[in-house]
Design an enzyme around this catalytic site. Structure first.
Site: not given
Lengths: 275, 81
Positions: A154, A177
């Site tokens: 991330s 994501h």
């Protein structure tokens, strides 16, 4: 209360020490010259005890301290959650941005540090704090190399690509994501737009600092079917290099060697200062 | 604040309600201002460095979580604690 206490002693320096007095009955002779203090100015008093560090560590830890040899490389480790404006509960291992950011200032300014090695094993964290650290690393004028070991997920992705040159271990993974909402959610289009803007900041940073294109990065971000119950992609080792996110697969040895050669190059380009 | 992490947020925020505010005080450790949380008699844990000298942030004995002996500290105003 303490102010009153101290004020009765004129000035604080006088209170604990009585001025030295010549012993009675002894003739006045010139005070002995201290070789370290030829001007005979008052010797500064040692006011606080300092533990004998070597003795302490032998007693407490059973080891003798390693003689200090300062490296010209500084190793900055980013681990666990990157803590933002909220202190996370104590079960989280966190990297605190309020300490890392001034540390990066010190690294930029300190003459003995010639290169920075960023070691990452993080599960992401606060967007603002992560981007702040990534921007600081990207704007350092000294050579920087990052290495992802274990995971750089991330918000760890912008930090990994922020360095001049990046490595990933063969088994390390990076999860890409979309940003999820947490906290107050109002079901209006503006909520989505806000989230989209936050996401754009990350996408822009990553595409500017790596070889990956925006379309390719967004494709990885929104891919379905790879993460169970979620959208996104997990890149492992070589895949991250193939996608253009990371420069090379390698370990600590390669990372340090690369940093050393970058330092040499940097010195040649900028000229060695005359001492 | 937006957390961008693949970790479940329930795990990250678990125990947030039970976290109580721990009192901290501002002291100077050998002249460097730090926020310290009392951990035991004569001992404290560094919570945050308040110094504006970047060099202090490279010192391992003052990084957050480091234990400081309170006999090395003076209060904000310069008195011994």
């Amino acid at each position: 209360m303490f102010d009153d206490y101290y004020s009765i002693w004129g000035h604080e320096g006088e209170f604990p020490h009585t001025p030295p007095q010549a012993p009675p009955g002894e003739p006045d002779k010139a005070p002995q010259q201290d070789p370290r203090n030829p001007g005979n100015s008052p010797v500064p008093q040692r006011v606080q005890g300092r533990p004998k560090e070597s003795m302490e560590s032998i007693k407490e830890l059973g080891t003798s301290p390693v003689p200090e040899v300062k490296s010209n490389i500084h190793c900055l480790t980013i681990v666990g959650q990157i803590e933002g404006h909220l202190v996370l509960p104590p079960q989280n291992k966190t990297t605190k941005y309020e300490h890392v950011i001034p540390q990066l200032v010190a690294l930029e300014q300190s003459p003995e540090v010639e290169g920075v090695l960023v070691v990452l094993n993080t599960v992401g964290g606060d967007v603002e704090a992560g981007l702040a650290i990534a921007e600081m690393i990207a704007s350092l004028s000294k050579p920087t190399v990052s290495i992802v070991l274990g995971g750089g997920h991330s918000i760890g992705v912008p930090i990994a690509v922020a360095a001049r040159y990046s490595f990933i271990a063969e088994t390390a993974s990076m999860t890409i994501h979309p940003i999820r909402l947490n906290g107050l959610v109002i079901g209006v289009p503006q909520t989505y737009e806000y989230l989209d803007k936050m996401q754009d900041r990350v996408v822009r940073f990553v595409t500017q600092h790596s070889r990956i294109s925006e379309a390719a990065f967004r494709d990885l971000m929104f891919r379905t079917g790879e993460l169970a119950r979620d959208i996104g992609t997990v890149l492992i080792g070589r895949e991250a290099v193939e996608k253009g996110l990371i420069d090379e697969v390698g370990g600590v040895g390669q990372a340090v060697n690369k940093l050393k050669s970058m330092i040499e190059e940097y010195k040649l380009r900028n000229g060695v200062p005359v001492q | 604040m937006i957390l961008y992490t693949p970790m479940q947020l329930e795990l990250v925020f678990d125990g947030l309600e039970e976290m109580q505010h721990v009192p901290v005080r501002e002291v100077k450790v050998r002249g460097v201002p730090v926020l310290v949380q009392d951990t035991g008699p004569g001992e404290g844990k560094v919570v945050r460095l308040l110094s504006t000298d970047p060099r202090d942030y490279l010192r391992s004995d003052l990084c957050p979580g480091a234990v400081v002996k309170l006999y090395q500290c003076t209060s904000k105003e310069g008195y011994y604690t």
